[in-house]
Every structure is written in structure tokens, then in C-alpha cells.
Design a protein around this motif. Structure first.
Motif, PDB file in Angstrom:
ATOM      1  N   ALA A 868      25.755  45.491  30.456  1.00 11.16           N
ATOM      2  CA  ALA A 868      25.818  46.737  31.225  1.00 11.16           C
ATOM      3  C   ALA A 868      27.254  47.216  31.361  1.00 11.16           C
ATOM      4  CB  ALA A 868      25.193  46.525  32.600  1.00 11.16           C
ATOM      5  N   ARG A 869      28.144  46.268  31.644  1.00 15.36           N
ATOM      6  CA  ARG A 869      29.558  46.646  31.794  1.00 15.36           C
ATOM      7  C   ARG A 869      30.103  47.247  30.499  1.00 15.36           C
ATOM      8  NH1 ARG A 869      34.556  42.434  33.080  1.00 15.36           N
ATOM      9  NH2 ARG A 869      36.206  44.024  33.152  1.00 15.36           N
ATOM     10  N   ALA A 870      29.762  46.630  29.360  1.00 10.12           N
ATOM     11  CA  ALA A 870      30.272  47.127  28.071  1.00 10.12           C
ATOM     12  C   ALA A 870      29.759  48.533  27.780  1.00 10.12           C
ATOM     13  CB  ALA A 870      29.870  46.170  26.949  1.00 10.12           C
ATOM     14  N   VAL A 871      28.458  48.753  27.967  1.00 10.34           N
ATOM     15  CA  VAL A 871      27.861  50.044  27.643  1.00 10.34           C
ATOM     16  C   VAL A 871      28.372  51.129  28.590  1.00 10.34           C
ATOM     17  CG1 VAL A 871      25.702  51.327  27.488  1.00 10.34           C
ATOM     18  CG2 VAL A 871      25.818  48.990  26.638  1.00 10.34           C
ATOM     19  N   LEU A 872      28.470  50.822  29.865  1.00  8.15           N
ATOM     20  CA  LEU A 872      28.941  51.812  30.837  1.00  8.15           C
ATOM     21  C   LEU A 872      30.419  52.144  30.611  1.00  8.15           C
ATOM     22  CD1 LEU A 872      27.113  50.497  34.027  1.00  8.15           C
ATOM     23  CD2 LEU A 872      26.669  52.667  32.836  1.00  8.15           C
ATOM     24  N   THR A 873      31.190  51.168  30.181  1.00  5.74           N
ATOM     25  CA  THR A 873      32.607  51.438  29.871  1.00  5.74           C
ATOM     26  C   THR A 873      32.711  52.407  28.702  1.00  5.74           C
ATOM     27  OG1 THR A 873      33.252  49.251  30.697  1.00  5.74           O
ATOM     28  CG2 THR A 873      34.802  50.380  29.246  1.00  5.74           C
ATOM     29  N   GLU A 874      31.833  52.251  27.691  1.00 10.40           N
ATOM     30  CA  GLU A 874      31.797  53.192  26.573  1.00 10.40           C
ATOM     31  C   GLU A 874      31.424  54.596  27.055  1.00 10.40           C
ATOM     32  OE1 GLU A 874      29.132  51.780  23.606  1.00 10.40           O
ATOM     33  OE2 GLU A 874      30.287  49.976  23.161  1.00 10.40           O
ATOM     34  N   ALA A 875      30.439  54.673  27.921  1.00  8.67           N
ATOM     35  CA  ALA A 875      30.029  55.973  28.462  1.00  8.67           C
ATOM     36  C   ALA A 875      31.166  56.612  29.248  1.00  8.67           C
ATOM     37  CB  ALA A 875      28.795  55.804  29.351  1.00  8.67           C
ATOM     38  N   LEU A 876      31.888  55.795  30.008  1.00 12.82           N
ATOM     39  CA  LEU A 876      33.016  56.296  30.790  1.00 12.82           C
ATOM     40  C   LEU A 876      34.059  56.945  29.887  1.00 12.82           C
ATOM     41  CD1 LEU A 876      33.479  56.096  33.871  1.00 12.82           C
ATOM     42  CD2 LEU A 876      35.040  54.202  33.423  1.00 12.82           C
ATOM     43  N   LEU A 892      30.794  55.696  37.148  1.00  7.52           N
ATOM     44  CA  LEU A 892      31.573  54.766  37.977  1.00  7.52           C
ATOM     45  C   LEU A 892      30.692  54.158  39.077  1.00  7.52           C
ATOM     46  CD1 LEU A 892      34.982  56.633  38.397  1.00  7.52           C
ATOM     47  CD2 LEU A 892      34.638  54.374  37.362  1.00  7.52           C
ATOM     48  N   ARG A 893      29.794  54.972  39.605  1.00  7.29           N
ATOM     49  CA  ARG A 893      28.874  54.463  40.624  1.00  7.29           C
ATOM     50  C   ARG A 893      28.054  53.298  40.068  1.00  7.29           C
ATOM     51  NH1 ARG A 893      24.255  58.513  42.415  1.00  7.29           N
ATOM     52  NH2 ARG A 893      23.731  58.076  40.249  1.00  7.29           N
ATOM     53  N   ASP A 894      27.539  53.467  38.841  1.00 10.38           N
ATOM     54  CA  ASP A 894      26.763  52.393  38.214  1.00 10.38           C
ATOM     55  C   ASP A 894      27.650  51.196  37.878  1.00 10.38           C
ATOM     56  OD1 ASP A 894      24.586  54.103  38.315  1.00 10.38           O
ATOM     57  OD2 ASP A 894      24.979  54.908  36.302  1.00 10.38           O
ATOM     58  N   LEU A 895      28.864  51.485  37.401  1.00  7.07           N
ATOM     59  CA  LEU A 895      29.772  50.405  37.041  1.00  7.07           C
ATOM     60  C   LEU A 895      30.163  49.585  38.262  1.00  7.07           C
ATOM     61  CD1 LEU A 895      31.111  49.288  34.493  1.00  7.07           C
ATOM     62  CD2 LEU A 895      33.064  50.797  34.915  1.00  7.07           C
ATOM     63  N   GLY A 896      30.283  50.270  39.422  1.00  4.32           N
ATOM     64  CA  GLY A 896      30.556  49.552  40.652  1.00  4.32           C
ATOM     65  C   GLY A 896      29.456  48.549  40.967  1.00  4.32           C
ATOM     66  N   ALA A 897      28.206  48.935  40.737  1.00  7.92           N
ATOM     67  CA  ALA A 897      27.085  48.024  40.973  1.00  7.92           C
ATOM     68  C   ALA A 897      27.171  46.812  40.059  1.00  7.92           C
ATOM     69  CB  ALA A 897      25.766  48.764  40.762  1.00  7.92           C
ATOM     70  N   VAL A 898      27.582  47.037  38.802  1.00  8.97           N
ATOM     71  CA  VAL A 898      27.724  45.921  37.860  1.00  8.97           C
ATOM     72  C   VAL A 898      28.789  44.949  38.349  1.00  8.97           C
ATOM     73  CG1 VAL A 898      28.402  45.282  35.519  1.00  8.97           C
ATOM     74  CG2 VAL A 898      26.941  47.273  35.885  1.00  8.97           C
ATOM     75  N   HIS A 899      29.942  45.498  38.789  1.00 10.41           N
ATOM     76  CA  HIS A 899      31.010  44.635  39.305  1.00 10.41           C
ATOM     77  C   HIS A 899      30.524  43.843  40.520  1.00 10.41           C
ATOM     78  CE1 HIS A 899      34.096  45.904  36.607  1.00 10.41           C
ATOM     79  NE2 HIS A 899      34.111  47.175  37.011  1.00 10.41           N
ATOM     80  N   ALA A 900      29.748  44.515  41.378  1.00 15.15           N
ATOM     81  CA  ALA A 900      29.233  43.830  42.561  1.00 15.15           C
ATOM     82  C   ALA A 900      28.353  42.657  42.173  1.00 15.15           C
ATOM     83  CB  ALA A 900      28.463  44.817  43.438  1.00 15.15           C
ATOM     84  N   CYS A 901      27.485  42.871  41.208  1.00 20.59           N
ATOM     85  CA  CYS A 901      26.600  41.795  40.755  1.00 20.59           C
ATOM     86  C   CYS A 901      27.381  40.647  40.118  1.00 20.59           C
ATOM     87  CB  CYS A 901      25.574  42.331  39.750  1.00 20.59           C
ATOM     88  SG  CYS A 901      24.343  43.412  40.506  1.00 20.59           S
ATOM     89  N   ARG A 902      28.537  40.938  39.572  1.00 19.63           N
ATOM     90  CA  ARG A 902      29.374  39.900  38.943  1.00 19.63           C
ATOM     91  C   ARG A 902      30.322  39.244  39.952  1.00 19.63           C
ATOM     92  NH1 ARG A 902      30.192  40.277  33.299  1.00 19.63           N
ATOM     93  NH2 ARG A 902      32.444  39.886  33.561  1.00 19.63           N
ATOM     94  N   GLY A 903      30.262  39.713  41.236  1.00 18.77           N
ATOM     95  CA  GLY A 903      31.113  39.137  42.252  1.00 18.77           C
ATOM     96  C   GLY A 903      32.497  39.734  42.339  1.00 18.77           C
ATOM     97  N   ASP A 904      32.745  40.856  41.628  1.00 14.29           N
ATOM     98  CA  ASP A 904      34.069  41.486  41.615  1.00 14.29           C
ATOM     99  C   ASP A 904      34.110  42.551  42.706  1.00 14.29           C
ATOM    100  OD1 ASP A 904      34.653  39.905  39.415  1.00 14.29           O
ATOM    101  OD2 ASP A 904      33.953  41.431  37.990  1.00 14.29           O
ATOM    102  N   VAL A 905      34.354  42.141  43.971  1.00 13.63           N
ATOM    103  CA  VAL A 905      34.300  43.054  45.107  1.00 13.63           C
ATOM    104  C   VAL A 905      35.339  44.151  44.992  1.00 13.63           C
ATOM    105  CG1 VAL A 905      34.497  43.228  47.616  1.00 13.63           C
ATOM    106  CG2 VAL A 905      33.437  41.194  46.595  1.00 13.63           C
TER     107      VAL A 905
END
Length: 944
Positions: A868-876, A892-905
């Protein structure tokens, strides 16, 4: 690094290091002992400090970048053998020896011998012997291929370099004799005898003496060689030449347009076949059958007093004379079968080669060989052979373009080669510059007695008046091809077929005709010289109307920012339409685009504009054919400027605005629309003003500039209310979409429902589907998933019925996102793959970015956080490239959710903060949803 020792040592180094390098190169990859190096370089009396000097010289070679390495017993050149010219030479010679194909063998040996640039730096006598053996092997191959005349000049050079090589001199005698130059062959023998006696005190060997006796004996049987000189640079035609060389007698008709090389092929084949037809090799340039028979009979030693007066009696005597003999006859420049019949031998055993610009008809038992132009590689090769220097190799791209501008026509290539050969100081690029302009190209294709224009003139002057007129019409029309939907409105098919028979026109498919580029230039010259201007321009007018008769029947309602503004030319729809629209437009797009440009060149602004606009609604706008769209409209706009027609200018500017809008060049699109609006206002065209305002509103909406977007769309709706339901629907759809973005759901529902009704009234199936999709998106944003699904499924089904892959991509994406919200991952993924394919096929960057973002959401829901992070970064990155901050914020809103799930507050908060700022600034519905996202996803990060 390449190392060359077959001549001056390269890379260049001082003399002693050069000798050392040459010795190491001969033994490349093998260790050369120090003592042997010293002996080879300094001889039997080396200096006392030879070993020290050797080390110094080796160091200098290393400093020059050469891979010389020290071993316990000596030194080695540690290089690839193919990087050393001597070893590459030996490899090519070895490959040639094992090659059964004579042509390939000759090519390998030629390549090997080209590596020699002079006397080798070391072992000169031994290596020179290897070169001599390769030269003799090359000549053997060339003689076996029948290239007798071609090899004579090169053999003369070899003999001059190796004057005591009897075998080479024997090969020269053989080549000369087989080329019909037996007196020259006997002269070579006499010169050889003198050299051997003077230099060595010996007579020629028995093999050379036997060859002399064979030549002397054969001179009595081969005195009837009347063939023109063979072209030493003959190139290509391998398949056609192979058929002739494999022939055992018979009649062969070589046909093709002027300048294509028919005579060159026939003469070349006749030379190659001379040994198989020892009773004579004859050539006649036909003018009349009677005169030709007289020439042929005299060539066969029939005394003039025995030649009858009547053509019938001459034909009978000719057949009796060649009966039982083996003769090859070239009949050049035949214009009709009636010319040929009296000249054909009556018994088998003879070979007759006929060249003609006319198509074969009515001659029994003949073998037909049609010739076309050379291919690109062959044309460039021919140019290089004519020049005989490095200019083609030095400028390969320029040489290929020269060949293209010559239309790959052998005569034209030969003329350009002759011009360059006579001007050694000219680079190829200089002639390319002179050939680039169509107007003067035929003027450049002249060299001494060769000229493309005069060659075509002979064909043209032999035509009837109506066929000449058709020739001029097609030339002035200036199209790459002329299909039936055009020529049926301009010319009779019978006249076109007569041009085909004259080889001034080619049939390329079912009822499609094509003129060679140089033929077209000649025909255009004649049209401009012989036909009145009004008559010439009328041809192009009629062609545009003919094209519109088909294209107008293929236009569709498009969901565009601007509706079509028609300006009728009195077009009547064609009786038949293409059954496969996509295939038809894919084939005809270059022709139709060129027709718009041709009309524009002639100042036919209305015609150019009308066809260009029709193409947008039939093809360019449907399949995002941006290049052709831009070309056609830029050409039409230039013509319109010259006429001063403000309304047409504004229409074209609107269309170019729409092209840039679809291309996601939003700033440029707004500029085109705003200029168009100003022009419409100035002339009081309220409908045009509304169309431009619709465009401005849609662009502003994409840029997130909602207040000016609503103002522009509101103005468009107001102006179009009474007379353009489709235009009103476009405005309403834009307003409804903005209301959805701003969270005004009630207004969005009402406006989109009205838009859908207006589209339905205008019979715009695409627009109706987009409005239904818009309504579904409002329900989806509100969490009303069942209602959303109802509208989105209906929208997708409607679009699927239209066959619009691009619009289908958008409806598929919207539906996939809904299924994702319902947890139906598999069907959602299938739809997203289809959507990506549809957007990619037509180059829709916005659509690709949108689908990519949704795929990122899919991976997030599926638990694939890294993906998800890779694909959303491409979209960004795509949103940044397109300059669309709102869509960047949503990603960015979606990417924030990905970071949250990975523990990157910290990364999650950074993404959400930036997105929240954009939402707040634009006032979109998401500005009130960010807190919900933090509450939903941040606990996942904290828990980790």
C-alpha cells in the motif's frame, strides 16, 4: 579499449612501447617471456639496460590505460580477443571458411580485410601472407557469386599490392574474361609474364598458362556480349535476383515504376548468367519491334544484306538464328506485349529478361517479377557503396534521412550518391538540408544525365488527357493514400487503374491507392503549372466534404467540457459507414489529419475547421488522440487567423482548451478557454461564451478553485438554458460535482438528478452515466452503500454498452471503491485492473493516478501495508506532476493510515496534518473527517 596493429599501432604511443604492445597483441591472452620480448623488440644486440627499459615502456602502456599485466615469466595483454584487430581478423576469416552461404562468406571476408590500415607493426611478412590468403578467398567467393565485373577494380588493387602473386593475377584474368573483357584478360597475362621473368627469371606456372589458353579459345564463342556495364555497387534484390539465377531459360517480365532499378536488375542478372548462355548476351533498348529485330540479328552476326525488310520475316529469321543456342536477351523499356512477341525465341534454351513500367497482360507462359523501392537498410547501403568513403558511417542518421527523402527509390538514391561523390567536401548533412524542402527536392535530384523529374516526365507524357488530369489531382491533393471514400467523389476508378498500369500509382489494399513521394511531388508541380488555382482548390474542398460525409455519421455525444459547435458545409452522410469504427479510424487517422492540414495550407479555413472539429467528436476525443488533435487544430487555427474569422478562431480555441483539459494540462486549458470566451463576448456570441464558460468552470473545479468554478458554470447554465440541453447538462454536472466536494449533499443530489435528465433528453448516454456515477459518489461519501451501489452499477452498465473504455475505467473505479467499502476485495480488484487498463490504453494520467490510489486503499484493507505504501507513494508523485493539491491531500490521508498501521506515528501525523491543511483551505467535506481518521487509525500505531 580497442588495440590495432594491422597498420599504425593504436592507441598511439611512442615507437618502442608501440612495438612492445604489438608483440603482446599478437599473443593476446598469453604470457610473452621477458627474453622473447627483448629479442623481438631490440633484436640480437639489445642494450645493456633492456630489462629496465622494458619495464619503463610497460609502465607507459599502463598509463595509457592498456591492460598489460606482469606474470612470473613475462607480460600479458589481458584483453578481449575481439578488441584486437588481428584476432578479430582471424576470427572473421575462420568463420568465412566454415560458411556455406557464399554471400555471407564474402561479407565476412570483406569485413575482415577492412581491418587492415597499412603494414603491421610486427611480423609483417607472416601477417601479410594471411591477408593475401583472405583476399584470394574473397575473390573466389565473389567469382562464385558471379560478381565478375564488380570485383575487377578491387582485384586490380590487390594485384598492385602483391605483383608476384600468380593466383591473384589468374583470378583477375578470370574476372575480366567472365565480364566479357577477354582482351584485357590476355593483356594481364602478358604483363604477368613480363613481371615474373624480369623479377624472378621464371615463366608463369602451368595453371596460369592453361587459363590463358582457355581465355584465348573462349574468345571465339563469347564475342557476342552486348550488355551494358554492370553496376559495381548493385545492392539488394536478393530474392528477385535469386529467382533469375535459378531460372533455366524462359521469359521473365521485370516490372515496376520509373527509377526502381528494373534495368539494373536485368543487366546484373544477365552478367551473372553469362557463363550459362555462352552463345551471346544481348541487350536492346526497345523503340519498335522492327528496329529491335534488326539490332538483334546483327548482334548474332547476320549480315545486313540478309536481314529482310518486313517485321514478320525478320522475326522468323531471328527465331531460326537462335534456335538450339543458349542466349540471354535483355529487352529494356517495353511498353506493350505487342512489342515483345516478335522478339521471343521459338525454342527453349534462351533466357529473355523484359523490363517494363507497364503491368503484364496477355503474354502466355511468362514469369512476373514486380519491383518496389528498396528497404531503408538497402537504400543506405547503396548510398554508402556509391560514395565509397566514410561519410555514411560518419553520419548514419543523416544518411538514413536522405534515403527516406529519396523515397528509397534507387534512381533517386543513385543521384544523391553521385552528387555527394562529386563533392568530397560535402557532408551528408549538407545534402540532407537541401533535400528537406518539398518545393526544391526534385531540383536537387539531378546529376549529369540522371534526373528523377525527366524520368517521370516520360511516363506522364505517354498518358491520355483524362489520366494526366487524375495524376495532377492526386499529386495536388497531397495525401499519403487515397481510399475509396475520397476518390469516389473525385475520379473514375477506370482512370485510376490506368495510372496503376502506368506504374505511377500503387494499389495498397481494397480500393486504396498510393503515390510514391517523389511521384507525388512531380504531379503537384504539374498541377500548379497547368491547372487554374480555383480548380485545384476545388479538389481539396471536395475531398474534405467527402471525408465529412463519412466522419459526420460517426460522431457521438461525448462527456466533454464543451459541446460541439457545428458550421454546416452542406455535407450529406455517406450511404455506407465503416462496420468497425475503431479499426477504420486507426487506419485513416494520418490521412484525415493530413487532409485538414492540406485544406489549411490552401486557406480553406472553414473546411479545415469543420473536419477538425468533426474528428474530435468522432475519434480524437473518444480515444484521447492528442497528437492528431493538436496537429489538425493548430493547422486550422493558422488558416483561420489569416482569414480574420473571429468566431472560427474562438471555436478552435475552445477545442484546444478541451484537449489540454483532457490531457491534464489545466493551466494551459484555462488560458485557451479564457481567450475563446473573450473572442465570443467581443462578437456577441452568447452560445459560444457559454461553451467557453463551461470549459473554464470544469478546469477551475479540477484545480480546486470552487468559487470561480461555480460562477463560470452558473453563467454557462444561464446562457444555454433555452437552446442547448446538453450544454446545460454539462454545467449542471460540474455544479453538482462541486457541491459534493463541498459537502452540500442536498444540492448535489438535486443538481445531478437534473443533469441526468438533461443528458437523457439530449440522448447523451455517456453524460447520463456520468451523472448517475456522480449521484452514487454522494451516497458513497455519506456511507449509504446500498444506494451508492444501485447508482454506480447502473452507471457502469450504461458505459459498458457504449464501448467507451476510458469512461468505463472511471465507472469501474467508483464501483470498485464501493465494493472495497463492503469488504468485497476480489471483485474490487478485478474492476481496478480493468480500470487501469482502460486509462492506460488512452494515456489518461489522471485516471491512472486515481486507480493507483484506489489500489493503494485496496492493499491497505487487505493488510499489505508495504505494498500500500509503495502504490500510494506512486500516486502521490502523479498528483504532484499533475499539480492537483486536493488529490494529493486525499492520498496523504490514506498514506497516513498506512504509516499508522506500520507503527510510524510521526509519519502518520505528518501526512494527516498536511492533508488537513489542504482540506481546510479548500473547504471540502474532508475537512470535517480527518479527526475520524485519526481516531480510527492512530490507536493501531500506538498499540504497536
Amino acid at each position: 579499449m580497442k588495440v590495432r596493429i594491422l597498420g599504425p599501432v593504436e592507441p598511439p604511443v611512442p615507437p618502442k612501447p608501440a612495438q612492445i604492445l604489438a608483440v603482446l597483441a599478437v599473443e593476446c591472452g598469453r604470457v610473452v617471456p621477458v627474453d622473447r620480448l627483448i629479442d623481438l623488440v631490440w633484436g640480437e644486440q639489445p642494450p645493456p639496460q633492456a630489462r629496465k627499459s622494458l619495464q619503463v615502456h610497460i609502465s607507459s602502456l599502463r598509463r595509457a590505460g592498456l591492460p598489460v599485466e606482469h606474470r612470473a615469466t613475462g607480460y600479458v595483454l589481458n584483453a578481449d580477443l575481439d578488441e584486437v584487430d588481428l584476432h578479430l581478423f582471424r576470427k572473421l576469416v575462420s568463420q568465412a571458411a566454415e560458411e556455406p552461404d557464399l554471400r555471407v562468406r564474402a561479407a565476412r571476408l570483406t569485413e575482415a580485410l577492412r581491418l587492415w590500415r597499412g603494414t603491421p607493426a610486427v611480423f609483417a611478412q607472416t601477417l601479410d601472407g594471411q591477408r593475401l590468403a583472405a583476399a584470394e578467398a574473397l575473390v573466389d567467393a565473389e567469382l562464385a557469386l558471379g560478381r565478375h565485373a564488380e570485383i575487377v577494380e578491387r582485384l586490380g588493387i590487390f594485384v598492385a599490392e602483391y605483383p608476384l602473386a600468380e593466383r591473384l593475377r589468374g583470378q583477375l584474368m578470370t574476372a575480366l574474361a567472365r565480364a566479357g573483357r577477354r582482351a584485357d584478360a590476355m593483356r594481364v597475362f602478358r604483363e604477368t609474364r613480363k613481371v615474373l621473368v624480369d623479377e624472378l627469371g621464371v615463366e608463369p606456372g602451368e595453371q596460369l598458362q592453361q587459363l590463358y589458353r582457355d581465355v584465348l579459345e573462349g574468345s571465339r564463342d563469347s564475342r557476342r556480349n552486348y550488355l551494358p556495364r554492370d553496376a559495381g555497387d548493385f545492392t539488394g534484390r536478393d530474392r528477385e535476383l535469386g529467382r533469375l539465377l535459378d531460372a533455366d531459360g524462359g521469359v521473365w517480365w521485370v516490372e515496376g515504376p520509373a527509377g526502381v532499378g528494373k534495368s539494373a536488375l536485368a543487366v546484373h542478372a544477365a552478367h551473372r548468367l553469362a557463363d550459362r548462355y555462352p552463345d551471346g548476351q544481348l541487350f536492346v533498348d526497345l523503340h519498335s519491334p522492327s528496329g529491335a529485330l534488326d539490332a538483334l540479328l546483327r548482334a548474332m552476326d547476320v549480315p545486313g544484306e540478309r536481314i529482310p525488310e518486313s517485321a514478320e520475316e525478320r522475326a522468323a529469321l531471328w527465331r531460326a538464328t537462335v534456335g538450339g543456342r543458349r542466349v540471354v536477351i535483355v529487352l529494356d523499356g517495353v511498353t506493350s506485349v505487342s512489342q515483345v512477341r516478335p522478339l521471343l525465341p521459338g525454342t527453349p534454351g534462351c533466357l529473355t529478361l523484359i523490363t517494363s513500367r507497364s503491368r503484364l497482360c496477355g503474354l502466355e507462359g511468362v514469369h512476373r517479377i514486380p519491383l518496389d523501392v528498396l528497404d531503408g537498410d538497402e537504400a543506405v547501403t547503396l548510398l554508402g557503396r556509391i560514395l565509397g568513403d566514410d561519410r555514411v558511417a560518419d553520419e548514419p542518421a543523416e544518411a538514413r534521412e536522405v534515403a527516406r527523402l529519396c523515397g528509397y527509390l534507387p534512381l533517386a538514391v543513385r543521384i544523391t550518391g553521385a552528387r555527394l561523390a562529386g563533392r568530397a567536401h560535402w557532408p551528408v548533412s549538407k545534402l540532407l538540408q537541401r533535400l528537406s524542402g518539398e518545393r526544391g527536392r526534385l531540383d536537387e535530384l539531378v546529376a549529369d544525365d540522371l534526373a528523377v523529374r525527366s524520368t517521370l516526365e516520360l511516363s506522364y507524357r505517354s498518358l491520355d488527357d483524362d489520366v494526366r488530369r487524375a495524376y495532377r489531382v492526386l499529386g495536388f491533393l497531397g495525401l499519403p493514400e487515397v481510399p475509396s471514400f475520397l476518390w469516389a467523389h473525385l475520379l473514375d476508378e477506370d482512370v485510376l487503374d490506368r495510372l496503376v498500369d502506368a506504374r505511377l500509382l500503387d494499389v495498397t489494399g481494397s480500393a486504396r491507392y498510393r503515390m510514391h513521394e517523389l511521384v507525388r511531388l512531380h504531379a503537384r508541380e504539374l498541377a500548379e503549372a497547368e491547372d487554374p488555382r480555383e480548380e485545384r482548390e476545388d479538389v481539396v474542398r471536395r475531398a474534405v466534404v467527402a471525408a465529412l460525409s463519412t466522419v459526420d455519421g460517426l460522431t457521438e455525444h461525448l462527456f466533454l467540457a464543451v459541446p460541439r459547435m457545428q458550421d454546416s458545409l452542406g455535407v450529406v452522410r455517406a450511404a455506407t459507414r465503416p462496420t468497425d469504427k475503431d479499426a477504420w479510424f486507426s487506419r485513416e487517422e494520418p490521412l484525415l489529419t493530413r487532409l485538414v492540414e492540406r485544406a489549411a495550407e490552401l486557406g480553406l479555413a472553414r473546411h479545415a475547421c469543420q473536419l477538425a472539429e468533426a474528428l474530435v467528436f468522432a475519434w480524437f476525443g473518444l480515444r484521447n488522440r492528442y497528437e492528431a488533435w493538436e496537429r489538425s487544430h493548430t493547422a486550422a487555427l493558422k488558416a483561420v487567423w489569416e482569414t480574420g474569422d473571429v468566431r472560427l478562431e474562438a471555436v478552435l480555441r475552445c477545442s484546444l482548451g478541451q484537449m489540454n483539459y483532457k490531457r491534464d494540462h489545466l493551466v494551459e486549458a484555462r488560458s485557451w478557454f479564457e481567450t475563446a470566451r473573450t473572442l465570443f463576448v467581443n462578437i456577441g456570441d452568447k452560445h459560444g461564451e457559454a461553451v467557453a464558460m463551461n470549459g473554464i468552470g470544469m478546469v477551475c473545479r479540477e484545480l480546486g478553485e470552487y468559487p470561480p468554478a461555480l460562477a463560470a458554470l452558473g453563467r454557462a447554465r444561464e446562457l444555454l438554458e433555452s437552446d442547448d440541453p446538453e450544454g446545460v447538462a454539462h454545467a449542471l454536472y460540474g455544479i453538482g460535482s462541486i457541491k459534493r466536494e463541498l459537502g452540500d449533499d442536498a444540492a448535489a443530489f438535486e443538481t445531478l438528478a437534473t443533469a441526468e435528465s438533461c443528458y437523457r433528453a439530449a440522448r447523451s448516454r455517456r453524460g447520463e452515466a456520468l451523472a448517475a456515477r456522480g449521484t452514487g459518489l454522494v451516497h458513497r461519501a455519506r456511507g449509504e452503500l446500498d444506494l451508492a451501489e444501485e447508482h454506480l452499477v447502473r452507471a457502469h452498465e450504461m458505459v459498458t454498452g457504449t464501448g467507451d473504455a476510458l469512461l468505463g475505467g472511471y465507472t469501474a473505479q467508483a464501483l470498485a471503491k464501493l465494493l472495497l467499502r463492503k469488504g468485497l476485495l476480489d471483485p474490487a480488484e478485478t474492476l481496478l485492473r480493468q480500470a487501469m487498463e482502460g486509462c492506460h490504453d488512452v494515456g489518461d494520467r489522471f485516471g491512472e493516478a486515481l486507480v493507483r490510489r484506489t489500489l493503494g486503499e485496496w492493499r491497505l484493507v487487505a493488510g499489505d501495508h508495504a505494498g500500500a505504501r509503495a502504490v500510494l507513494t506512486e500516486a502521490l508523485a502523479a498528483w504532484d506532476d499533475l499539480g492537483l493539491p486536493l488529490w494529493r491531500a486525499r492520498t496523504l490521508r490514506d498514506l497516513g493510515a498506512v504509516h499508522a498501521c506500520r507503527g510510524d506515528v510521526a509519519d502518520a501525523d505528518r501526512c494527516w496534518d498536511e492533508a488537513a491543511g489542504v482540506f481546510a483551505r479548500m473547504g471540502t467535506r474532508e475537512s470535517g473527517e480527518v479527526a475520524q481518521w485519526r481516531a480510527r487509525w492512530r490507536p493501531a500505531a500506538i498499540s504497536r
